[in-house]
Design a protein around this motif. Sequence first.
Motif, PDB file in Angstrom:
ATOM      1  N   PRO A  70      41.497  42.269  38.997  1.00 50.64           N
ATOM      2  CA  PRO A  70      40.379  42.252  39.947  1.00 50.64           C
ATOM      3  C   PRO A  70      40.047  43.648  40.457  1.00 50.64           C
ATOM      4  O   PRO A  70      40.945  44.474  40.658  1.00 50.64           O
ATOM      5  N   GLN A  71      38.781  43.900  40.638  1.00 48.56           N
ATOM      6  CA  GLN A  71      38.339  45.150  41.251  1.00 48.56           C
ATOM      7  C   GLN A  71      38.364  44.971  42.766  1.00 48.56           C
ATOM      8  O   GLN A  71      37.955  43.919  43.274  1.00 48.56           O
ATOM      9  N   PRO A  72      38.834  45.966  43.520  1.00 47.44           N
ATOM     10  CA  PRO A  72      38.861  45.829  44.978  1.00 47.44           C
ATOM     11  C   PRO A  72      37.467  45.557  45.547  1.00 47.44           C
ATOM     12  O   PRO A  72      36.482  46.148  45.126  1.00 47.44           O
ATOM     13  N   VAL A  73      37.407  44.624  46.499  1.00 53.12           N
ATOM     14  CA  VAL A  73      36.168  44.295  47.202  1.00 53.12           C
ATOM     15  C   VAL A  73      36.354  44.686  48.667  1.00 53.12           C
ATOM     16  O   VAL A  73      37.276  44.184  49.319  1.00 53.12           O
ATOM     17  N   PRO A  74      35.541  45.573  49.198  1.00 46.97           N
ATOM     18  CA  PRO A  74      35.703  46.016  50.581  1.00 46.97           C
ATOM     19  C   PRO A  74      35.759  44.847  51.566  1.00 46.97           C
ATOM     20  O   PRO A  74      34.926  43.950  51.515  1.00 46.97           O
ATOM     21  N   VAL A  77      36.076  41.028  38.077  1.00 42.65           N
ATOM     22  CA  VAL A  77      37.374  40.945  37.408  1.00 42.65           C
ATOM     23  C   VAL A  77      37.204  41.408  35.962  1.00 42.65           C
ATOM     24  O   VAL A  77      36.268  41.002  35.273  1.00 42.65           O
ATOM     25  N   SER A  78      38.130  42.265  35.510  1.00 43.42           N
ATOM     26  CA  SER A  78      38.178  42.663  34.106  1.00 43.42           C
ATOM     27  C   SER A  78      39.148  41.733  33.392  1.00 43.42           C
ATOM     28  O   SER A  78      40.301  41.588  33.808  1.00 43.42           O
ATOM     29  N   ILE A  79      38.694  41.078  32.334  1.00 37.12           N
ATOM     30  CA  ILE A  79      39.519  40.086  31.642  1.00 37.12           C
ATOM     31  C   ILE A  79      39.539  40.358  30.138  1.00 37.12           C
ATOM     32  O   ILE A  79      38.632  40.968  29.586  1.00 37.12           O
ATOM     33  N   GLY A  80      40.601  39.884  29.464  1.00 32.17           N
ATOM     34  CA  GLY A  80      40.693  40.007  28.022  1.00 32.17           C
ATOM     35  C   GLY A  80      42.140  39.886  27.553  1.00 32.17           C
ATOM     36  O   GLY A  80      43.042  39.758  28.379  1.00 32.17           O
TER      37      GLY A  80
END
Length: 267
Positions: A97-101, A147-150
């Motif tokens: 997951p990318q951080p979400v402020p 989210v980066s997935i793979g």
Amino acid sequence: MSNNMSDHTLPSDSPAAAPSRRRTVLRRLPVVGGAAAGAVLLLAGPAFAHVTIQPGQAAKGDYATVDFKVPNERDDASTVKLEVDLPADHPLASAMPQPVPGWDVKVTKSKLDKPIESHGEKLTEAVTRITWTGGKIEPGQFQQFPVSIGALPEDADQLVFKALQTYDNKEVVRWIEPAKEGAPEPENPAPVLKLVDAGAAEQGGSSGGTDTAGAKDAESGADAGKSSTTAAADSTDNTARVLGVIGIVVGVIGVGFGLFAGRRRTA
């Protein structure tokens, strides 16, 4: 007696009756405009209502950055938690997951019944759930969770991500119902990522959601810029929809005033 009564009865097309007609038309205009606005917003509502995954497709066997788009459906409560379950039938070797402020994120891993291979290594566990808490989505707003997935499976046509949306009044909306081909859309459909061949994803342009830099770029978190671009595009799309609704309502009210002006001229 009857002659006196007829003398005091104004014909509907007389000048003296015009003020009464104007008052009637003016009273009806807010009703017509309000009804039209309600109907248009009711029809436009479903486009904003569901928790979805965007872009809606990605290339098989590749890595991708996707956004879980979460709108607030309630007028009197805020969304304070999102839980996303990753597909158990097709475990993903990587899910970052990318951080979400303003939001805290928790990544849950579980042991796999059958190990999967990634970059020549066998993995015995994978991410099965991602949970965001601590933030707030106010009424009338939405939030995206990237989210980066793979690597995405090559032997499947879609991945289903079940999601739970929790409000601060303790209500939980379960976006877990799978859509069935040929059947009406379920009330609470689960977010679905369609998987296509790499060639089809490239022809689809940005809608493919494919991270063409490959696994090492996904592992290094190089997808942040793509997520920002996607968020901007989604925001523009939502703005266009809202402006379209407003334009239709204004048009309906304009038609009503036009009818009113026409009646004044004939009077």
